[in-house]
Design a protein around this motif. Structure first.
Motif, PDB file in Angstrom:
ATOM      1  N   GLU A 181       0.842  -1.194   0.000  1.00 19.40           N
ATOM      2  CA  GLU A 181       0.000   0.000   0.000  1.00 19.40           C
ATOM      3  C   GLU A 181       0.878   1.246   0.000  1.00 19.40           C
ATOM      4  O   GLU A 181       2.028   1.215   0.431  1.00 19.40           O
ATOM      5  CB  GLU A 181      -0.899   0.034   1.234  1.00 19.40           C
ATOM      6  N   ASP A 182       0.294   2.363  -0.450  1.00 18.12           N
ATOM      7  CA  ASP A 182       0.996   3.643  -0.417  1.00 18.12           C
ATOM      8  C   ASP A 182       0.961   4.224   0.993  1.00 18.12           C
ATOM      9  O   ASP A 182       0.030   3.967   1.765  1.00 18.12           O
ATOM     10  CB  ASP A 182       0.336   4.643  -1.376  1.00 18.12           C
ATOM     11  N   GLY A 183       1.984   5.012   1.319  1.00 14.12           N
ATOM     12  CA  GLY A 183       1.976   5.807   2.538  1.00 14.12           C
ATOM     13  C   GLY A 183       2.353   5.105   3.822  1.00 14.12           C
ATOM     14  O   GLY A 183       2.230   5.690   4.899  1.00 14.12           O
ATOM     15  N   LYS A 184       2.821   3.872   3.756  1.00 17.94           N
ATOM     16  CA  LYS A 184       3.204   3.164   4.980  1.00 17.94           C
ATOM     17  C   LYS A 184       4.625   3.538   5.404  1.00 17.94           C
ATOM     18  O   LYS A 184       5.487   3.800   4.579  1.00 17.94           O
ATOM     19  CB  LYS A 184       3.099   1.655   4.783  1.00 17.94           C
ATOM     20  N   ARG A 185       4.836   3.507   6.731  1.00 20.24           N
ATOM     21  CA  ARG A 185       6.167   3.773   7.290  1.00 20.24           C
ATOM     22  C   ARG A 185       6.416   2.808   8.432  1.00 20.24           C
ATOM     23  O   ARG A 185       5.487   2.345   9.091  1.00 20.24           O
ATOM     24  CB  ARG A 185       6.294   5.214   7.805  1.00 20.24           C
ATOM     25  N   ILE A 186       7.692   2.541   8.687  1.00 18.36           N
ATOM     26  CA  ILE A 186       8.124   1.905   9.921  1.00 18.36           C
ATOM     27  C   ILE A 186       9.073   2.888  10.588  1.00 18.36           C
ATOM     28  O   ILE A 186      10.144   3.182  10.055  1.00 18.36           O
ATOM     29  CB  ILE A 186       8.833   0.557   9.681  1.00 18.36           C
ATOM     30  N   ARG A 187       8.638   3.434  11.721  1.00 17.61           N
ATOM     31  CA  ARG A 187       9.405   4.476  12.413  1.00 17.61           C
ATOM     32  C   ARG A 187       9.738   5.599  11.420  1.00 17.61           C
ATOM     33  O   ARG A 187       8.840   6.241  10.912  1.00 17.61           O
ATOM     34  CB  ARG A 187      10.650   3.880  13.080  1.00 17.61           C
ATOM     35  N   ALA A 188      11.013   5.820  11.135  1.00 16.21           N
ATOM     36  CA  ALA A 188      11.395   6.946  10.277  1.00 16.21           C
ATOM     37  C   ALA A 188      11.513   6.568   8.810  1.00 16.21           C
ATOM     38  O   ALA A 188      11.884   7.389   7.982  1.00 16.21           O
ATOM     39  CB  ALA A 188      12.738   7.513  10.754  1.00 16.21           C
ATOM     40  N   THR A 189      11.194   5.333   8.488  1.00 26.63           N
ATOM     41  CA  THR A 189      11.473   4.838   7.143  1.00 26.63           C
ATOM     42  C   THR A 189      10.204   4.687   6.309  1.00 26.63           C
ATOM     43  O   THR A 189       9.254   4.026   6.728  1.00 26.63           O
ATOM     44  CB  THR A 189      12.198   3.485   7.216  1.00 26.63           C
ATOM     45  N   HIS A 190      10.218   5.305   5.136  1.00 25.49           N
ATOM     46  CA  HIS A 190       9.132   5.148   4.169  1.00 25.49           C
ATOM     47  C   HIS A 190       9.196   3.753   3.565  1.00 25.49           C
ATOM     48  O   HIS A 190      10.269   3.266   3.214  1.00 25.49           O
ATOM     49  CB  HIS A 190       9.279   6.207   3.074  1.00 25.49           C
TER      50      HIS A 190
END
Length: 266
Positions: A181-190
């Motif tokens: 999906e678009d727009g997901k992040r883990i902490r500071a990472t796109h």
């Protein structure tokens, strides 16, 4: 030499990291990556890889200067941008790491089993990573051009797509759980959306990469292994078909986009 290079890498990272501070609620690593782009510490691994390429080693006391990465013996310019590919001499689809491993065994006599059974960043697998850094640098800025016309490449692409969406492990995750999906992040990472060509290219063309958080250079095989680990599922054998299939899937979806190798990651 390797210890000196590692120490230098840590020093470079510290020099960049010290003055940087984020005060916004959402820490954004993209700016940090941009700061490092012109002085990527991966260059230190590239230097070691270049030395390994021309150094006679192994039981056969030979160099890798006759290694054929698909464009002819010894040609590294643009080679990584066209990998993975089908190689007639092995009858297999190989990515950069498995092809280098093949050259190390056939030209230098270094057993592939030593690398497959080894550990990341250690021994011959660690040397292989430096060779990867050397080779991919010669494709930086070149368009990805992976040929999937051979039936075995098509089979690998189909397998890679299936693995990408296959849910497994204690958390019932798939690759698509994070990258679908678009727009997901883990902490500071796109997290790029790999179901799109642009997103696949964001992922494929930025690995292998130097990881600032631990001052390490990670190859794509290393990245895939860690993805499986984070899924809490069986970790793949180094350079196995499943990892190469995933590489074919990402690489083929990235065709036409420019390689940014080596990348810089959190």
């Amino acid at each position: 030499m390797k210890r000196k290079l590692m120490a230098a890498a840590i020093g470079v990272t510290a020099a960049f990291a010290a003055p940087l501070a984020f005060t916004s609620e959402e820490l954004n690593f993209d700016a940090y990556r941009q700061m490092l782009a012109d002085g990527n510490p991966a260059e230190l691994f590239e230097m070691e890889g270049e030395e390994l390429w021309v150094t006679a080693r192994g039981p056969k006391n030979a160099t890798l200067e006759q290694c054929d990465l698909g464009l002819g013996p010894g040609v590294v310019e643009g080679a990584a941008a066209q990998l993975p590919r089908y190689f007639a001499d092995t009858g297999k689809v190989q990515d950069l790491e498995s092809r280098l491993m093949h050259c190390m065994e056939t030209l230098q006599g270094i057993p592939s089993g030593e690398i497959i059974g080894g550990k990341f960043r250690q021994g011959e697998r660690g040397k292989l990573a430096s060779l990867v850094a050397y080779v991919v640098t010669h494709s930086k800025g070149k368009p990805i051009a992976v040929d999937v016309s051979h039936p075995k490449m098509q089979d690998m692409y189909a397998m890679g797509e299936k693995v990408f969406f296959y849910r497994t492990g204690a958390m019932d995750f798939s690759c698509a759980s994070c990258h679908g999906e678009d727009g997901k992040r883990i902490r500071a990472t796109h997290l790029p959306n790999i179901t799109t060509n642009k997103g696949a290219a964001e992922g494929w063309t930025s690995w292998p990469a130097y990881r600032v958080s631990n001052s390490q250079f990670w190859t794509f095989q290393h990245r895939l292994w860690d993805c499986f680990r984070q899924q809490r599922t069986a970790e793949p054998v180094f350079a196995s078909d499943v990892t190469i299939a995933l590489s074919v899937f990402l690489a083929a979806k990235s065709n036409g986009y420019e390689a940014q190798w080596p990348g810089v990651k959190r």
